[in-house]
Each structure stands twice: as structure tokens, then as C-alpha cells.
Design a protein around this motif. Structure first.
Motif, short mmCIF file in Angstrom:
data_model
loop_
_atom_site.label_atom_id
_atom_site.label_comp_id
_atom_site.label_asym_id
_atom_site.label_seq_id
_atom_site.Cartn_x
_atom_site.Cartn_y
_atom_site.Cartn_z
N LEU A 1 -13.47 4.75 0.47
CA LEU A 1 -12.40 5.07 -0.49
C LEU A 1 -11.12 5.50 0.19
N VAL A 2 -10.85 5.85 1.50
CA VAL A 2 -9.64 6.10 2.31
C VAL A 2 -9.06 4.67 2.44
N SER A 3 -9.95 3.54 2.84
CA SER A 3 -9.51 2.23 3.13
C SER A 3 -8.71 1.94 1.85
N PHE A 4 -9.61 1.77 0.89
CA PHE A 4 -9.10 1.17 -0.44
C PHE A 4 -7.93 1.76 -0.98
N THR A 5 -7.95 3.02 -0.82
CA THR A 5 -6.53 3.89 -1.30
C THR A 5 -5.34 3.35 -0.41
N ALA A 6 -5.51 3.20 0.85
CA ALA A 6 -4.53 2.70 1.87
C ALA A 6 -4.09 1.44 1.53
N VAL A 7 -4.95 0.54 1.40
CA VAL A 7 -4.75 -0.98 0.98
C VAL A 7 -4.11 -1.11 -0.42
N ILE A 8 -4.48 -0.41 -1.47
CA ILE A 8 -3.76 -0.58 -2.66
C ILE A 8 -2.27 0.27 -2.57
N ALA A 9 -2.28 1.34 -1.91
CA ALA A 9 -1.03 1.99 -2.04
C ALA A 9 -0.04 1.08 -1.10
N GLY A 10 -0.52 0.21 0.04
CA GLY A 10 0.23 -0.76 0.79
C GLY A 10 0.78 -2.09 -0.12
N GLN A 11 -0.05 -2.54 -0.99
CA GLN A 11 0.32 -3.37 -2.09
C GLN A 11 1.15 -3.04 -3.02
N ARG A 12 1.34 -2.02 -3.46
CA ARG A 12 1.95 -1.36 -4.54
C ARG A 12 3.45 -0.97 -3.75
N MET A 13 3.53 -0.77 -2.61
CA MET A 13 4.68 -0.85 -1.61
C MET A 13 5.55 -2.30 -1.54
#
Length: 259
Positions: free
Chosen positions: A237-249
Motif C-alpha cells: 500500500l505504501v509503495s503503490f501510494t508513493a509510486v502513484i503520487a510520483g507519477q501524478r507529480m
């Protein structure tokens, strides 16, 4: 010309092969029974057990310390490296050397760092893992920021220099604000990589402390339990959240560059 539906079979089969085990892991983390293979009912029991496990809590704290420290190092050095390669020193050789930690096998990099620490007689601990993860993630940050640099407007930097601003002022006032989305995306990627990295941490941490992936490894040697599934689900969950946030940025930065 209509495409045959049979062409989608390999596509969905590949996705099922990649993600079905992850789905099973998450579902079994909510198992009320002790078996990791037989589902006996829905329960948050094992997530509560994690909170009471001192070894898991210590591993989590160590992992967060390592991830935060290495992210700061990787973000600062990776950003400066990307700017230097893109704006001041244009060399394919240096580009290849800068990205080498990202393409080297983790095992090779881990053994090399262990030998280097032994050569300089550095006592292993959390700080040695922070330095190792910082080196490893720096290449990824540099790649992300370098991509952002290729889409930035260089005319603003040239105008700043023409008006008398020095290199530091131009970087702080013009370049850095343009790179912010890429820097944030690179930092989130570095944090994610450090969060669940095992091989480098295993070789460079010593015997006194353990990060969460090492704790999971030591627990799984005695068999997979729903507690391990719950712990892995939280990391996912933490990894997916960070990756998705990075893609959004990254996407936000690309849209601003186009505007």
C-alpha cells in the motif's frame, strides 16, 4: 480492420500472472485463521498483531529512518547531478557512469559497498545503509530530474544570466521551481525503493539493527503466516501510494511545461 479477441488473451494472462499473487496475498492477510493457505473468514486480527510485535515496530522505525535519510541524500545529489550533466557537462560517458548504480545488479552493488566499507574500516549500521541506499537511489532521481530538464524552458535561465544574476541565483530562482515536480517525483521514487529494498540493506546493515524487509525475511524462514501477509500488504500500500503520487507529480510537471 477488427482485431481478434484472441490477441487479448496473452495480455490478460500476463497481467493475471503478475498481479494475481499480490491479490491473493492481500486477501489472505484478512484471514481469521492461522493458516496462510486456507481462508477461514474475514478479520483484522493479524493487523492488530503487528502493532503488538516489538520486532516489527523496531524494523519499521529503522526502515523509515533509512528511507528518509537516503531520500534526502539521493534527492539533493541526484538533482545536482542531473543539472550538471544537462547544463554544464555534456558527455555520454558521464551519463552512463551516473546511471550505473541503477542498472548494476543489486548483489554486485551490495558486495562492492561491503568491500568498500571494510576498506575504509567503517562500522556497519543504519548510517551505512542510508549511504548505500542514497547512492543506489541517486541514479533514479537523476534520471527523473533529467527528463524534467529536457522539457524545461532554457530561455528563462538565459534571460536571468543576461540580467546579471549569478549561477546560484539563477538555479534557486528559475531552475529549481521548474524542476520541483520532477524532484518530488524522484524523491518519492527514492523513498519507495529504499522502503522495500532487501539485498543492499542485508549486506551493509551489520548485526545490531534490522530493517523491515530483513525482519520479514527472518520471519518467513519459519513459514508464511497471515501476519507476514498483513505486513507485506501494508508495504504494498505504501509503495503503490508513493509510486502513484510520483507519477501524478510527473504529469503535473509535463502539463505545466506544455502550458
Amino acid at each position: 480492420m477488427r482485431r481478434s479477441k484472441l490477441l487479448y488473451v496473452p495480455f490478460w494472462a500476463t497481467y493475471a500472472f503478475l498481479y494475481l499473487p499480490i491479490v491473493v496475498l492481500v486477501v489472505m492477510s484478512f484471514n481469521s485463521g492461522k493458516s496462510a493457505y486456507t481462508y477461514e473468514g474475514f478479520s483484522f486480527k493479524w493487523y492488530g498483531e503487528l502493532l503488538n510485535d516489538e520486532r516489527v515496530r523496531d524494523g519499521l522505525v529503522n526502515t523509515l529512518i533509512v528511507a528518509t535519510g537516503s531520500t534526502v541524500i539521493a534527492t539533493v545529489l541526484g538533482t545536482l547531478l542531473a543539472v550538471g550533466l544537462a547544463r554544464h557537462t555534456r558527455s555520454k560517458t558521464l551519463d552512463a557512469v551516473a546511471l550505473m548504480p541503477a542498472v548494476l545488479p543489486d548483489l554486485v552493488l551490495a558486495i562492492g559497498l561491503l568491500l568498500f566499507y571494510g576498506l575504509i574500516q567503517l562500522t556497519l549500521g543504519l548510517y551505512s545503509v542510508i549511504l548505500a541506499h542514497g547512492l543506489f537511489a541517486m541514479a533514479f532521481v537523476a534520471a527523473v530530474v533529467r527528463t524534467r530538464l529536457t522539457n524545461s524552458d532554457t530561455s528563462l535561465e538565459e534571460a536571468s544570466r543576461d540580467l546579471g544574476a549569478g549561477p546560484v541565483t539563477t538555479f534557486m530562482k528559475i531552475t529549481l521551481p521548474q524542476l520541483t515536480p520532477g524532484i518530488v517525483a524522484g524523491a518519492l521514487l527514492a523513498f519507495t525503493l529504499s522502503l522495500d529494498e532487501f539485498v543492499i540493506a542485508f549486506f551493509t546493515i551489520g548485526n545490531s539493527d534490522q530493517t523491515l524487509p530483513i525482519v520479514i525475511y527472518s520471519m518467513i524462514r519459519f513459514g508464511v503466516t497471515p501476519k507476514i501477509n498483513a505486513l507485506a500488504a501494508i508495504l504494498l500500500l505504501v509503495s503503490f501510494t508513493a509510486v502513484i503520487a510520483g507519477q501524478r507529480m510527473t504529469k503535473i510537471g509535463e502539463r505545466r511545461a506544455q502550458d
